[in-house]
Design a protein around this motif. Sequence first.
Motif, PDB file in Angstrom:
ATOM      1  N   THR A   1       0.838  -1.203   0.000  1.00 46.41           N
ATOM      2  CA  THR A   1       0.000   0.000   0.000  1.00 46.41           C
ATOM      3  C   THR A   1       0.872   1.252   0.000  1.00 46.41           C
ATOM      4  OG1 THR A   1      -1.671  -1.210   1.208  1.00 46.41           O
ATOM      5  CG2 THR A   1      -1.868   1.186   1.213  1.00 46.41           C
ATOM      6  N   ARG A   2       1.940   1.228   0.818  1.00 46.19           N
ATOM      7  CA  ARG A   2       2.810   2.395   0.937  1.00 46.19           C
ATOM      8  C   ARG A   2       3.492   2.726  -0.401  1.00 46.19           C
ATOM      9  NH1 ARG A   2       7.677   4.053   2.981  1.00 46.19           N
ATOM     10  NH2 ARG A   2       8.607   1.988   2.872  1.00 46.19           N
ATOM     11  N   GLN A   3       3.834   1.720  -1.171  1.00 43.34           N
ATOM     12  CA  GLN A   3       4.513   1.965  -2.444  1.00 43.34           C
ATOM     13  C   GLN A   3       3.543   2.187  -3.603  1.00 43.34           C
ATOM     14  OE1 GLN A   3       7.881   2.082  -3.776  1.00 43.34           O
ATOM     15  NE2 GLN A   3       8.268   2.631  -1.656  1.00 43.34           N
ATOM     16  N   LEU A   4       2.476   1.383  -3.626  1.00 43.60           N
ATOM     17  CA  LEU A   4       1.622   1.400  -4.812  1.00 43.60           C
ATOM     18  C   LEU A   4       0.346   2.216  -4.632  1.00 43.60           C
ATOM     19  CD1 LEU A   4       1.887  -2.328  -6.007  1.00 43.60           C
ATOM     20  CD2 LEU A   4       3.355  -0.392  -6.598  1.00 43.60           C
ATOM     21  N   GLY A   5      -0.081   2.360  -3.386  1.00 42.15           N
ATOM     22  CA  GLY A   5      -1.329   3.083  -3.182  1.00 42.15           C
ATOM     23  C   GLY A   5      -2.559   2.228  -3.443  1.00 42.15           C
TER      24      GLY A   5
ATOM     25  N   VAL B   1      15.536  -4.490   1.738  1.00 38.49           N
ATOM     26  CA  VAL B   1      14.667  -3.437   1.184  1.00 38.49           C
ATOM     27  C   VAL B   1      14.669  -3.466  -0.348  1.00 38.49           C
ATOM     28  CG1 VAL B   1      14.689  -1.813   3.113  1.00 38.49           C
ATOM     29  CG2 VAL B   1      16.517  -1.711   1.396  1.00 38.49           C
TER      30      VAL B   1
ATOM     31  N   ALA C   1      11.369  -3.989  -2.835  1.00 38.43           N
ATOM     32  CA  ALA C   1      10.997  -3.170  -3.990  1.00 38.43           C
ATOM     33  C   ALA C   1      10.858  -4.050  -5.229  1.00 38.43           C
ATOM     34  CB  ALA C   1      12.049  -2.082  -4.223  1.00 38.43           C
TER      35      ALA C   1
ATOM     36  N   ILE D   1      -3.948   0.579 -11.313  1.00 35.85           N
ATOM     37  CA  ILE D   1      -3.579   1.415 -10.163  1.00 35.85           C
ATOM     38  C   ILE D   1      -4.219   2.785 -10.378  1.00 35.85           C
ATOM     39  CG2 ILE D   1      -1.645   2.492  -8.933  1.00 35.85           C
ATOM     40  CD1 ILE D   1       0.060   0.069  -9.768  1.00 35.85           C
TER      41      ILE D   1
ATOM     42  N   ILE E   1      -1.165  13.970  -5.004  1.00 32.52           N
ATOM     43  CA  ILE E   1      -0.377  13.784  -3.773  1.00 32.52           C
ATOM     44  C   ILE E   1      -1.105  14.427  -2.584  1.00 32.52           C
ATOM     45  CG2 ILE E   1       1.846  14.215  -2.667  1.00 32.52           C
ATOM     46  CD1 ILE E   1       3.019  14.604  -5.483  1.00 32.52           C
TER      47      ILE E   1
ATOM     48  N   SER F   1       0.276  14.046   0.568  1.00 36.83           N
ATOM     49  CA  SER F   1       1.303  14.267   1.570  1.00 36.83           C
ATOM     50  C   SER F   1       1.692  15.748   1.630  1.00 36.83           C
ATOM     51  CB  SER F   1       2.477  13.383   1.174  1.00 36.83           C
ATOM     52  OG  SER F   1       3.636  13.723   1.819  1.00 36.83           O
TER      53      SER F   1
ATOM     54  N   VAL G   1       9.924  13.553  -6.341  1.00 37.86           N
ATOM     55  CA  VAL G   1       9.110  13.757  -5.134  1.00 37.86           C
ATOM     56  C   VAL G   1       9.599  12.783  -4.087  1.00 37.86           C
ATOM     57  CG1 VAL G   1       6.794  13.625  -4.135  1.00 37.86           C
ATOM     58  CG2 VAL G   1       7.077  14.396  -6.488  1.00 37.86           C
TER      59      VAL G   1
ATOM     60  N   GLY H   1       8.869  11.867   0.133  1.00 38.66           N
ATOM     61  CA  GLY H   1       8.104  12.217   1.329  1.00 38.66           C
ATOM     62  C   GLY H   1       7.569  10.954   1.968  1.00 38.66           C
ATOM     63  N   LYS H   2       6.710  11.156   2.938  1.00 33.20           N
ATOM     64  CA  LYS H   2       6.052   9.995   3.532  1.00 33.20           C
ATOM     65  C   LYS H   2       4.776   9.739   2.735  1.00 33.20           C
ATOM     66  CE  LYS H   2       8.053  10.989   7.994  1.00 33.20           C
ATOM     67  NZ  LYS H   2       7.889  11.687   9.270  1.00 33.20           N
TER      68      LYS H   2
ATOM     69  N   ILE I   1       4.231   8.602  -0.245  1.00 30.34           N
ATOM     70  CA  ILE I   1       4.185   8.909  -1.677  1.00 30.34           C
ATOM     71  C   ILE I   1       4.076   7.568  -2.413  1.00 30.34           C
ATOM     72  CG2 ILE I   1       5.437   9.866  -3.647  1.00 30.34           C
ATOM     73  CD1 ILE I   1       4.607  12.017  -1.701  1.00 30.34           C
ATOM     74  N   THR I   2       3.019   7.401  -3.226  1.00 31.18           N
ATOM     75  CA  THR I   2       2.754   6.100  -3.829  1.00 31.18           C
ATOM     76  C   THR I   2       2.801   6.162  -5.356  1.00 31.18           C
ATOM     77  OG1 THR I   2       0.392   6.488  -4.022  1.00 31.18           O
ATOM     78  CG2 THR I   2       1.155   5.564  -1.940  1.00 31.18           C
ATOM     79  N   PHE I   3       2.805   4.989  -5.923  1.00 32.02           N
ATOM     80  CA  PHE I   3       2.719   4.839  -7.382  1.00 32.02           C
ATOM     81  C   PHE I   3       1.445   5.523  -7.885  1.00 32.02           C
ATOM     82  CE2 PHE I   3       4.318   2.208 -10.975  1.00 32.02           C
ATOM     83  CZ  PHE I   3       3.273   2.334 -11.863  1.00 32.02           C
TER      84      PHE I   3
ATOM     85  N   MET J   1       9.049   4.609  -9.039  1.00 30.33           N
ATOM     86  CA  MET J   1       9.208   4.887  -7.611  1.00 30.33           C
ATOM     87  C   MET J   1      10.704   4.870  -7.297  1.00 30.33           C
ATOM     88  SD  MET J   1       6.122   5.267  -6.750  1.00 30.33           S
ATOM     89  CE  MET J   1       6.281   5.387  -4.955  1.00 30.33           C
TER      90      MET J   1
ATOM     91  N   HIS K   1      14.200   4.171  -6.161  1.00 27.01           N
ATOM     92  CA  HIS K   1      14.766   2.911  -5.665  1.00 27.01           C
ATOM     93  C   HIS K   1      15.263   3.097  -4.227  1.00 27.01           C
ATOM     94  CE1 HIS K   1      17.339  -0.651  -5.475  1.00 27.01           C
ATOM     95  NE2 HIS K   1      16.663  -1.098  -6.522  1.00 27.01           N
ATOM     96  N   PRO K   2      15.048   2.080  -3.377  1.00 25.89           N
ATOM     97  CA  PRO K   2      15.465   2.228  -1.971  1.00 25.89           C
ATOM     98  C   PRO K   2      16.946   2.602  -1.818  1.00 25.89           C
ATOM     99  CG  PRO K   2      14.734  -0.043  -2.464  1.00 25.89           C
ATOM    100  CD  PRO K   2      14.322   0.817  -3.600  1.00 25.89           C
TER     101      PRO K   2
ATOM    102  N   PRO L   1      14.399   4.247   3.468  1.00 29.28           N
ATOM    103  CA  PRO L   1      13.358   3.738   2.563  1.00 29.28           C
ATOM    104  C   PRO L   1      12.207   3.029   3.282  1.00 29.28           C
ATOM    105  CG  PRO L   1      15.367   2.453   2.332  1.00 29.28           C
ATOM    106  CD  PRO L   1      15.696   3.598   3.240  1.00 29.28           C
ATOM    107  N   GLU L   2      12.387   2.695   4.563  1.00 28.52           N
ATOM    108  CA  GLU L   2      11.271   2.086   5.291  1.00 28.52           C
ATOM    109  C   GLU L   2      10.276   3.168   5.747  1.00 28.52           C
ATOM    110  OE1 GLU L   2      10.647  -1.027   5.445  1.00 28.52           O
ATOM    111  OE2 GLU L   2      12.486  -2.222   5.617  1.00 28.52           O
ATOM    112  N   ILE L   3      10.708   4.429   5.730  1.00 28.90           N
ATOM    113  CA  ILE L   3       9.839   5.512   6.188  1.00 28.90           C
ATOM    114  C   ILE L   3       9.423   6.410   5.015  1.00 28.90           C
ATOM    115  CG2 ILE L   3       9.701   7.583   7.656  1.00 28.90           C
ATOM    116  CD1 ILE L   3      11.844   6.157   9.442  1.00 28.90           C
ATOM    117  N   TYR L   4      10.399   6.686   4.146  1.00 34.82           N
ATOM    118  CA  TYR L   4      10.133   7.599   3.035  1.00 34.82           C
ATOM    119  C   TYR L   4       9.971   6.822   1.728  1.00 34.82           C
ATOM    120  CZ  TYR L   4      11.648  11.313   6.169  1.00 34.82           C
ATOM    121  OH  TYR L   4      11.754  12.176   7.214  1.00 34.82           O
ATOM    122  N   SER L   5       9.245   7.410   0.840  1.00 31.52           N
ATOM    123  CA  SER L   5       9.174   6.874  -0.512  1.00 31.52           C
ATOM    124  C   SER L   5       9.120   8.061  -1.452  1.00 31.52           C
ATOM    125  CB  SER L   5       7.944   5.971  -0.673  1.00 31.52           C
ATOM    126  OG  SER L   5       6.782   6.686  -0.301  1.00 31.52           O
TER     127      SER L   5
ATOM    128  N   PHE M   1       8.856   9.362  -5.989  1.00 29.53           N
ATOM    129  CA  PHE M   1       8.880   8.981  -7.397  1.00 29.53           C
ATOM    130  C   PHE M   1       9.666   9.993  -8.206  1.00 29.53           C
ATOM    131  CE2 PHE M   1       4.878  11.486  -7.248  1.00 29.53           C
ATOM    132  CZ  PHE M   1       5.051  12.340  -8.333  1.00 29.53           C
TER     133      PHE M   1
END
Lengths: 844, 347
Positions: free
Chosen positions: A450-454, A495, A499, A514, A519, A521, B223, B225-226, B228-230, B295, B297-298, B308-312, B314
Amino acid sequence: MELVLSWLKEYVEVDIPLPELAHALTMLGLEVEDIRLIGLPKPQDTKGYPFHGLEWDREKFVVAQIDEVMPHPNADRLVLCRLNDGREELTVLTGAPNLYDYKGIGPLAKPIKVAYAREGAQLYDGHQPGFVLTTLKRMKIRGVDSFSMVCSEKELGISEEHEGVILFDDDAPTGMPLVDYIGDAVISVSILPNMTRCASMIGLAREVAAVLDKPLRMPELTLPAGVGKASEQVKIEIRNPDLNPRFTAGLIREVEPRPSPYMIQLRLKLSGMRPINSVVDATNYVMLEAGEPLHAFDYDVLVQRAGGKTPTIITRTAEPGEKLTTLDDVERNLKDFTVLVADTAGSLSIAGVMGGQESEVRPETRNVLLEGASWNFINIRKSLQYLRINSEAGYRFSRGVHPALAEIGVRLCLLRMAAWSGGQIVDGLVDAYPQPYQDPLVAVSPADVTRQLGVQLTAEQIAAYLRRLQFECEVKDGQVFAKSPAHRMDIGEGVIGKADVIEEVARLYGYDNIPALIIASELPPQRPNPVEERLQFFQDTLVSLGLQEVINYRFTNPDQENRIYPPEAKPENQNYVELQNPIAVEKRILRRSLLASLLDTMERNVRLRDRLTLFEIGPVFLPDDSRQLPDQPYRLAIAMSGLRHPRAWDRKSSEKLDFYDLKGVVDALLSALHLEDVKFEPDAHPTFHPGKCARLIVSGEPAGWLGELHPQVMEQYDFSDSPVLAADLDMELLYQLSPKSFHAAQITAFPPVIEDLAMIAPEAVASAEIVNLIRKAGGFLLKNVELFDIFRGEQIGAGNKSLAYRLTYQAPNRTLTDKEVGKQRERIISQLEKELGIKVRTAA
Amino acid sequence: MSEKSPLVIELETLQQQAQTELAALKSESELQSWKTRYLGRSATVMQIFKRLPEAAPEQRAAIGQFANQVKNTLEAGFNQMMETVRQAQLQQSLKSEQLDVTLPGRVPARGRLHIQTQVLREVCHIFNEMGFQVFRTDEVESDEYNFELLNIPAHHPSRDMWDTFYTTKEGVILRTHTSPGQVRSMRAFNPDPIRVVLPGMCYRYEQMDASHEIQFNQIEVLVVGKDITFANMKGTLVEFAKRMYGKDVRTRIRPGYFPFTEPSAEMDVECFVCGSKGCPVCKGSGWLEILGCGMVHPIVLQNGGYDPEIYSGFAAGMGVERISMLRYHVDDIRRFWENDIRFLEQF
């Protein structure tokens, strides 16, 4: 990569139309670039995918059999075929050389199966260059009726081949529509660098199976019981397991290299490879099928090199100065990092790149040692680059081939060789696998996805997607633990692995599915952006002054750059940013001077317009030995030449632009910057005319040059006869010195007092000196001093000039009296006389 | 009924004569002398008042009245005629002063931004409105920022995606893309959230032809931030495409590959050259590839100082010359830095 549809269907059921398949591939990341139809009809709705190719009419193109080849009564180079097309027996005329051997030997014991086109069939003309459509018509050739044809590959649009007609395998069904027998589609798929696992039919089938949610049908891998024991007939020694994690060898004896079955040759051709013989073809076929490049050695050569003993295959890096002649007949100098497959007598092949000449398979080869291996991909890429070799093997190995494929490849290839070349497989594989690949185990949670793809997916849904791609998945405590399948090396650990796995979920979920969301945030703090504001300020101001912006190549050469200096003043040993691999000698350095590149532009355009006023803003490149990167300041260059006013219907001539036109532009720029402490100092610069050149000093700091080009500089360019004015300014400094804010002057209602002051001054006194003095003496009531006339002539006396200034006095709060103005005037007149020895002629 | 006074008869005759003359007058000066003659101090009408005593006493008032009436009538006639003559004169002079309006105008020197500055600004402006700020970095870059920090190690096969110009100084190259600005901006701004546009000139070692340049502009957005998604990436880029190519433009996003993003994607817009019917420009597909994205890359986030566990985040990048080529039907990419004035003056 060419995807051959019939081949793909061996491994996966495809129950969607071709355009949908093409779309599915594209949306998986396997972009479809082209679809070539072999006999199949073009779909109605292509969905925008480029289909092309020749359709074979089902009624007009069939498999036929030739029962007898008879001589032509009137022509040596033609034969008559007694042919059965499944409906009737006919006599067909052909000139195919590959039927000559059967001529006149009577009825054939084994009929020859061919591709037969009936009257009215539309096909390509084999005798014309390129592919030109023609329709079969009834005609007489040398007295014999001809209305149909036995076809070559070119005539059917399969390949360029027109030397002879196609000879099918014996089991081809006579009378079957040709399109049902060999109709096909070749889909050109572009393989992304991280998807080399898909550079094979099984690799592609795996993706198709995943997206269609169908099972993948792997080919049979079990070897039949063989003769002897392979492990007694070859030994393997891996010297550096990091570079060669696995080496698997198989042996086959008593093979007979011969032409492969037609269907195999056809697939190789459709894949863009040339069939050679059934042994070599098997290695290429399996590479295309399973993705493992294989290498076949003539085993007897290896035994001979081992002095008749059991050969030992050694993989090692090259010795200093070692050379090897590869099978393309080139002697290669090897580097110490290049990995070789060798034996006790020396090198045999460049590992993963290309085989050596000595041990290659020949027509007389009977016993074959087959190599399937795994190589370090970074190392293979280094070797490929150094050796400048492009090979199918190198392409795959330099992007990573999973070690598990070594064994699969060898097994498949042994089976294919035995099937197509006769021969008996020797029992057992010799498998050195000192460094087994640890397929990563990646933990991924629904929250991660969810955090990556939404998008919201459950752990079970995530696992289901990954299982379709053959990940082994376990769902525990709401997390998915996914083990990367043993055919891919693009999944990382931690990590990175997360990904990687999320990307796989996204591909199968479908990028299309998707949602597109703005945004939510927090917005980052908006910061001042002086660099961008500076750039735009200069661009916009110069455009508002009527100048055209240009953008030049940063690439140049010292001679080109140094044209801005006269011949005797060329700077030597300039320190440039220099390219190791320039595209051309004249583009081997990066510019130090913006003016030089702008003048080049002026030169190219000078004859196209009456008047040219150009500017460029951009970086110059100044190496700095104390830092890694060069200094890359932005400069501003201006160049002007031609008529002050372009010719028009009511204006036949105009004066030419001169120094003061350029200075006017600079003045306007400085005024827009609200710079006050500005001086134009007469100074010498080799680029400029010594008498028409100024150095700009702002707040005591040199900020650039402006002037008319030196005649000797002009000579080095192909300019017209108008003077060329040019400026090279330090825009970063100018902007930095510009006040961040300023106060608007009050507009007063009280009238100004305006007076003119005329004087004769020696030529050596610059106008700026006089103005400065007037300003100082005039005090705060003097608001403006403006030169309005300048005159030279006999009545003034040689070496003198007459100057006239208009002075504006004004007070913010009252109307000035004559007395007040008179006091200032007297001060100015006396100061001019005292300080500069200038006599004021009139003041009114 | 009494006899008409001779004065009245005189006035009547006078009025008739004056009106007849007036009607024939053509110019202001004729009119003025007419006025002097009939309405001036010594004109008959004016003199009548002095001659009243000639008339019978009981008729004097009526004669005086009549004289006033004649005077007013003549004055009104004069004013009307004057207006007519002036109008006629104005019409005459307007007619004689007619210009050939088809002759060319005098055009003041007009300055222009280079077409690529214009397009670059247009793209940046769209992103500015979405809260992105421009961040520029150097064109001569280190191998470290151009490749290694972007998850492209030395000798990695993904390096084949960029044909690089190397300088004679070890580890110093011409940037092959604007992506070094990713790690540079992250290092400048962490731990703040980031929305930047990275525009500028990039370089690739290529054989130059109508569609390949060694020097080209790229614009990239980043971008971080916290949360931030695909989906945010899609939302932002679809919005960009609508503002850039028209609010009804259709887009599609499909998998792609860049070492510094994952998942990576390519975005297509429907071909505006042919209206997605299929043409040589879109190679019959109806789609034009306009940008690559993905997105962050970590590894790249880590290199920029973000966990990368907190921020993401693109990133997306596009070629700027391609935009102009498609929009203005420029068939040769080499036109842009040739600076032929005949080309530049069109924009």
